[in-house]
Design an enzyme around this catalytic site. Structure first.
Site, PDB file in Angstrom:
ATOM      1  CG  HIS A 490      -1.681   1.299   1.366  1.00 38.77           C
ATOM      2  ND1 HIS A 490      -3.101   1.337   1.080  1.00 38.77           N
ATOM      3  CD2 HIS A 490      -1.438   2.405   1.826  1.00 38.77           C
ATOM      4  CE1 HIS A 490      -3.521   2.351   1.089  1.00 38.77           C
ATOM      5  NE2 HIS A 490      -2.604   3.290   1.688  1.00 38.77           N
ATOM      6  CD  GLU A 491       1.614   3.860   3.777  1.00 37.47           C
ATOM      7  OE1 GLU A 491       2.090   4.892   3.149  1.00 37.47           O
ATOM      8  OE2 GLU A 491       0.573   3.700   4.342  1.00 37.47           O
ATOM      9  CG  HIS A 494       0.458   6.332  -0.574  1.00 34.55           C
ATOM     10  ND1 HIS A 494      -0.728   7.180  -0.916  1.00 34.55           N
ATOM     11  CD2 HIS A 494       0.098   5.649   0.624  1.00 34.55           C
ATOM     12  CE1 HIS A 494      -1.673   6.687  -0.177  1.00 34.55           C
ATOM     13  NE2 HIS A 494      -1.424   5.979   0.627  1.00 34.55           N
ATOM     14  CG  HIS A 497       0.280   9.049  -6.860  1.00 33.27           C
ATOM     15  ND1 HIS A 497      -0.829   9.303  -6.186  1.00 33.27           N
ATOM     16  CD2 HIS A 497      -0.095   9.482  -8.080  1.00 33.27           C
ATOM     17  CE1 HIS A 497      -1.827  10.021  -6.731  1.00 33.27           C
ATOM     18  NE2 HIS A 497      -1.019  10.236  -8.171  1.00 33.27           N
TER      19      HIS A 497
END
Ligand SMILES: [Zn+2]
Length: 704
Positions: A490-491, A494, A497
């Site tokens: 998940h991290e 980010h 991104h």
């Protein structure tokens, strides 16, 4: 300006301060070998002064406004502040000291005033408006990214109150100041109230079922409060309390549940209802002052949702399916309850977690302890997280042991835009991994950017991932739980991104997107942990090298949907409650504290989510997200992002999943665009249509 305002700090900074000039290190990585705690405050103060001077020069420029002398000049301003503040914020969250916390407390009001002064500068607003007028009349040709930058700047300034008259601005400042105080008061009162509401147990037998380490923790908590020889069950923030899953005593479970749900509404010194009402009323007044019907409309306009009605419609579409599943789960649990408690026993909220856990263990027999030896951090990174990114986006990572972070546990990786690492310095950016927990780190997991990607400034990104994995003794492998594996993916979503951002302006870089959109790419990245081709690569026993048994994967997938009826319903109830409080006009906010609980009940009933055994994840009086922090009218964001995420998961599957062409499309159409256009335009570019809700329902097992 009042006479008590601090004198402007000097824009000059001791050249020996490591933030005084751009970092000489690759990609502008802060020179942590040189940075000391005392460098931050003077650098941030000088940074604010420098930006004020830069903005003053823009505002008073005698030349007519142009993109270069206004928009780009604003984007270029505040470099010193940006450098110092990003490093500071990251260190404060990941490795705080009392000294850094003091700096934070001293600087917070000045930083807020600094940002307000910029957003409410009428001269800047006039220049930006002149540019927008010229563009509208065809006298000025703007590329799409610049047009969007201008549009967002004007919206931000209008939302900060730049267009209001002097008296209204005065009132707005007073409202903002009072709301800041109320939010802090709510947080403090909630914390004190939760401490006071902790449940004291004097009979060890009542704790039957609670794991030994939790019993020891409860004994220590009781001793710390002067109750030697007793046990104290402390309360967690949500309604649902972790101990309820294992406590066998139905009476004690009920006491814990009552203590949890009555927080803030008991009429005592920790009662939060008056704060709730004043906050709701002042937020509504502020929204009206700025031209919105209510606070929810004010919040939604700045999000991808755009309108509070769109939020409500989406929540309303999910609710019936979630409630139907919660009722089905309740039926199963009640049958189980009646087997031990008698044929007319009724399922209570306090029974739910315990019975649900019984079902999970009986049906799925999954043991976290057995799983962990197959989930070793380095292997999960190299053969899981980084490998998925290589196959999707064609990027690779190489550790740079010559570069140091802000703590010895931080590892620095260079990211290359090729499937194999290239030469140092030719990469895309830097990725810092800080996976271990420590006393100086706040809880949870998150991503920070130390440097934003920007073609205007010629900067490549530097991003950090933080987790709270327990560090093993020296020489032993770091074994993860499955939840931690998902969090690592998940991290890194980010981080991607930020790393794959390809925009001109720094303020549009990477994760500079609305709150109800920013969790979307990170949630999408979680899907690769479940992808068999990836999972087989990283889920390997750290000592024996054996792959994880195939049927475990099936079991994990199957168990994922058990309890989703409850989880979705309690979440939706809280999100709908948040909306209900913030869709009120000032004069419609209840005036008596006695109306708070009835208002909540009526709102839940109107939304069709009032189930006695499934209370909202947060009740009004202990809803810290919306009264104690900035998430007001925004709690819906999690599921909004998840709708986009599930629909994108479907898009990948339709095209064969983990493939370079799919990753390339996701990278170019979505990740690379950051906040340089309306995020929903990026979504439509990728998906070819508006988001649909069915994939989320399917994933959560909520189909009819
Ligand atoms: Zn996230």
């Amino acid at each position: 300006m009042t006479s008590s305002a601090p004198a402007p700090a000097s824009a000059t900074l001791d050249p020996a301060n490591p933030f005084a000039s751009p970092s000489p290190l690759p990609y502008g990585l802060p020179d942590y070998a040189a940075v000391r705690e005392e460098h931050y405050e003077p650098a941030i103060l000088a940074g604010m002064a420098q930006q004020r001077a830069e903005v003053e020069a823009i505002a008073t420029d005698p030349a007519p406004p142009t993109v270069a002398n206004t928009l780009e000049a604003l984007e270029r301003s505040g470099r010193l502040l940006d450098r110092a503040l990003r490093a500071f914020d990251n260190q404060l969250s990941a490795d705080a000291t009392p000294g850094l916390e003091d700096v934070q407390e001293r600087l917070a009001p000045r930083l807020a005033a600094h940002a307000d002064a910029l957003a409410m500068d009428a001269r800047l607003h006039a220049r930006a408006t002149a540019l927008a007028d010229a563009a509208a009349s065809g006298d000025l040709d703007l590329d799409a990214g610049t047009a969007y930058l201008l549009e967002r700047l004007l919206i931000r300034m209008r939302r900060a109150g730049v267009a209001l008259g002097a008296a209204e601005q005065e009132r707005l400042r007073a409202l903002n100041a009072r709301l800041t105080i109320l939010e802090a008061q709510f947080g403090r009162r909630l914390l004190a109230g939760a401490n006071a509401a902790a449940v004291l147990v004097t009979d060890r037998a009542e704790l039957d079922g609670l794991p030994e380490d939790a019993v020891a923790g409860a004994a220590a908590a009781a001793a710390a409060r002067g109750h030697e020889g007793a046990w104290l069950l402390e309360l967690q923030l949500p309604t649902r309390q972790g101990v309820l899953a294992s406590l066998r005593s139905r009476d004690l479970r009920e006491r814990v549940q009552r203590a949890s749900e009555s927080r803030g509404a008991d009429g005592g010194e920790h009662d939060t209802r008056a704060i709730v009402l004043e906050t709701a009323r002042l937020r509504a007044e502020r929204a009206r002052l700025l031209g919105y019907p209510h606070h929810a409309a004010y919040v939604a306009e700045d999000a991808t949702a755009r309108t509070a009605d769109a939020v409500e419609q989406m929540l309303a579409r999910l609710a019936p399916a979630a409630v139907a599943n919660a009722r089905a789960e309740a039926g199963e649990l009640e049958a189980l309850l009646r087997a031990t408690e008698g044929a007319d026993a009724e399922l209570r909220a306090s029974d739910w977690a315990f019975l649900s856990e019984q079902v999970r263990q009986a049906r799925f027999a999954l043991d976290d302890a057995a799983l962990r030896p197959y989930l070793e951090l380095d292997r999960v990174l190299r053969d899981g997280v980084f490998e998925a990114a290589r196959r999707l986006f064609g990027i690779s990572l190489a550790e740079r042991t010559d570069l140091v972070g802000y703590h010895p546990d931080v590892r620095v990786f260079e990211v290359f835009d090729s499937p194999e690492p290239g030469r140092p310095g030719e990469g895309l950016g830097l990725f810092l991994g800080d996976w271990y927990t420590r006393g100086s780190k706040r809880g949870g997991a998150w991503m920070n950017a130390l440097v934003d990607q920007s073609h205007l400034l010629g900067e490549r990104p530097v991003v950090v991932n933080n987790l709270n994995v327990v560090k093993p003794p020296a020489g032993e492998p770091t074994l993860l739980t499955w939840d931690e594996v998902i969090t690592v993916f998940h991290e890194f979503g980010h981080a991607l991104h930020g790393l794959l951002s390809d925009v001109r302006y720094p303020s549009q870089s990477g994760t500079a997107v609305p709150r109800d959109f920013v969790e979307y790419p990170s949630q999408v990245n979680e899907m690769w942990a479940w992808e068999p081709q990836v999972l087989r690569g990283f889920a390997v026993h750290h000592a024996t090298g054996e792959p994880m048994p195939e049927q475990w994967v099936e079991t994990m997938l199957a168990s994922r949907q058990w309890g989703e009826g409850f989880a979705t319903t309690e979440y939706l109830a809280a999100a709908l409650l948040d909306q209900a409080w913030h869709r009120l006009a000032p004069e419609d906010v209840p005036t008596s504290v006695d109306e708070v609980v009835p208002f909540e009940q009526a709102a839940l009933e109107a939304a069709g989510v009032a189930l006695a055994a499934v209370p909202p994840r947060y009740r009004t009086t202990y809803y810290n997200h919306v009264w104690g922090s900035g998430y007001a009218a925004g709690y819906y964001s999690y599921v909004w992002s998840e709708v986009l995420d599930a629909d994108t998961g479907e898009w990948y599957r339709e095209r064969g999943g983990l493939a370079r062409a799919n990753g390339e499309a996701f990278r170019r159409r979505l990740l690379a665009r950051g906040g340089s256009q309306d995020p929903m335009t990026s979504f439509r570019d990728l998906r070819g249509r508006d988001p649909e809700i069915t994939p989320l329902l399917a994933r959560r097992g909520l189909e009819a």
